[in-house]
Design a protein around this motif. Structure first.
Motif, short mmCIF file in Angstrom:
data_model
loop_
_atom_site.label_atom_id
_atom_site.label_comp_id
_atom_site.label_asym_id
_atom_site.label_seq_id
_atom_site.Cartn_x
_atom_site.Cartn_y
_atom_site.Cartn_z
N ALA A 1 0.84 -1.21 0.00
CA ALA A 1 0.00 0.00 0.00
C ALA A 1 0.87 1.25 0.00
CB ALA A 1 -0.93 -0.01 1.21
N TYR A 2 1.94 1.24 0.78
CA TYR A 2 2.86 2.37 0.86
C TYR A 2 3.47 2.66 -0.51
CZ TYR A 2 7.50 4.42 1.65
OH TYR A 2 8.65 5.17 1.58
N GLU A 3 3.96 1.63 -1.18
CA GLU A 3 4.58 1.81 -2.48
C GLU A 3 3.58 2.31 -3.52
OE1 GLU A 3 6.38 -1.99 -3.04
OE2 GLU A 3 8.00 -1.54 -1.62
N ALA A 4 2.35 1.81 -3.46
CA ALA A 4 1.30 2.28 -4.38
C ALA A 4 1.00 3.76 -4.11
CB ALA A 4 0.04 1.44 -4.22
N ALA A 5 0.93 4.13 -2.85
CA ALA A 5 0.62 5.52 -2.48
C ALA A 5 1.73 6.48 -2.86
CB ALA A 5 0.32 5.60 -0.99
N LEU A 6 2.96 6.00 -2.93
CA LEU A 6 4.06 6.86 -3.38
C LEU A 6 3.92 7.19 -4.87
CD1 LEU A 6 7.24 5.35 -1.66
CD2 LEU A 6 6.21 7.59 -1.24
N ARG A 7 3.33 6.29 -5.64
CA ARG A 7 3.21 6.47 -7.09
C ARG A 7 1.95 7.22 -7.51
NH1 ARG A 7 4.68 1.13 -6.62
NH2 ARG A 7 2.59 0.41 -7.11
N ARG A 8 0.85 7.10 -6.71
CA ARG A 8 -0.42 7.69 -7.13
C ARG A 8 -1.33 7.86 -5.92
NH1 ARG A 8 -0.09 2.45 -8.38
NH2 ARG A 8 -1.67 1.04 -7.59
N ASN A 9 -2.39 8.65 -6.08
CA ASN A 9 -3.39 8.77 -5.02
C ASN A 9 -3.97 7.40 -4.72
OD1 ASN A 9 -3.11 11.53 -4.76
ND2 ASN A 9 -4.75 11.98 -6.20
N GLY B 1 -6.88 -1.86 13.27
CA GLY B 1 -5.68 -2.47 13.83
C GLY B 1 -4.76 -3.09 12.80
N ALA B 2 -5.06 -2.91 11.51
CA ALA B 2 -4.26 -3.55 10.46
C ALA B 2 -3.07 -2.71 10.01
CB ALA B 2 -5.13 -3.89 9.26
N GLY B 3 -2.95 -1.48 10.51
CA GLY B 3 -1.75 -0.70 10.23
C GLY B 3 -1.89 0.45 9.26
N LYS B 4 -3.08 1.01 9.14
CA LYS B 4 -3.25 2.18 8.27
C LYS B 4 -2.42 3.36 8.77
CE LYS B 4 -7.71 1.95 8.83
NZ LYS B 4 -7.91 0.67 9.50
N THR B 5 -2.35 3.55 10.07
CA THR B 5 -1.56 4.65 10.63
C THR B 5 -0.08 4.45 10.31
OG1 THR B 5 -3.18 4.97 12.38
CG2 THR B 5 -0.99 5.90 12.74
N MET B 6 0.40 3.22 10.37
CA MET B 6 1.80 2.94 10.04
C MET B 6 2.09 3.31 8.59
SD MET B 6 4.84 2.04 10.65
CE MET B 6 4.62 1.53 12.32
N ILE B 7 1.18 3.01 7.70
CA ILE B 7 1.36 3.37 6.30
C ILE B 7 1.44 4.89 6.16
CG2 ILE B 7 0.29 3.33 4.00
CD1 ILE B 7 -1.00 0.61 4.94
N ALA B 8 0.56 5.60 6.87
CA ALA B 8 0.57 7.07 6.83
C ALA B 8 1.88 7.62 7.37
CB ALA B 8 -0.62 7.62 7.62
N ILE B 9 2.39 7.05 8.44
CA ILE B 9 3.66 7.50 9.03
C ILE B 9 4.81 7.28 8.05
CG2 ILE B 9 5.38 7.02 10.83
CD1 ILE B 9 2.96 6.47 12.70
N MET B 10 4.84 6.11 7.42
CA MET B 10 5.90 5.82 6.45
C MET B 10 5.83 6.82 5.29
SD MET B 10 6.17 1.64 6.40
CE MET B 10 4.69 1.42 5.44
N LEU B 11 4.63 7.12 4.81
CA LEU B 11 4.47 8.09 3.72
C LEU B 11 4.92 9.48 4.14
CD1 LEU B 11 1.04 7.00 2.26
CD2 LEU B 11 3.20 7.13 1.00
N MET B 12 4.52 9.91 5.34
CA MET B 12 4.92 11.23 5.81
C MET B 12 6.43 11.34 5.94
SD MET B 12 2.00 12.35 8.55
CE MET B 12 2.07 10.84 9.50
N LYS B 13 7.08 10.30 6.45
CA LYS B 13 8.53 10.33 6.59
C LYS B 13 9.21 10.42 5.23
CE LYS B 13 10.69 7.84 9.65
NZ LYS B 13 11.34 8.69 10.63
#
Length: 78
Positions: free
Chosen positions: A23-31, A39-51
């Protein structure tokens, strides 16, 4: 779930799973809209994207900041 790596944040080791990295890699390329269970880690994905976005901005000399809003106090504590 398959362990895909470790992510260091605030002196804690947080686990990243393969579906989060996908999901992180897809979000780096496009909306991207990420739909995962609680509890599946949506916040973690957001944190990785923000960093990563912050890293790119700093590399370009940009001084903007990123603000992450949460709708509940419980999510802030996560």
């Amino acid at each position: 779930m398959v362990l895909a790596g470790l992510f260091w944040y605030s002196s804690a080791i947080l686990v990243r799973f393969s579906y989060q990295l996908e999901a992180y890699e897809a979000a780096l390329r496009r909306n991207t809209i990420v739909w995962l269970e609680t509890g599946a880690g949506k916040t973690m994905i957001a944190i990785m994207l923000m960093k990563e976005i912050a890293r790119q901005l700093r590399a370009e000399g940009d001084k903007r900041i990123i603000i992450f809003l949460a709708p509940t106090v419980h999510l802030v504590h996560q």
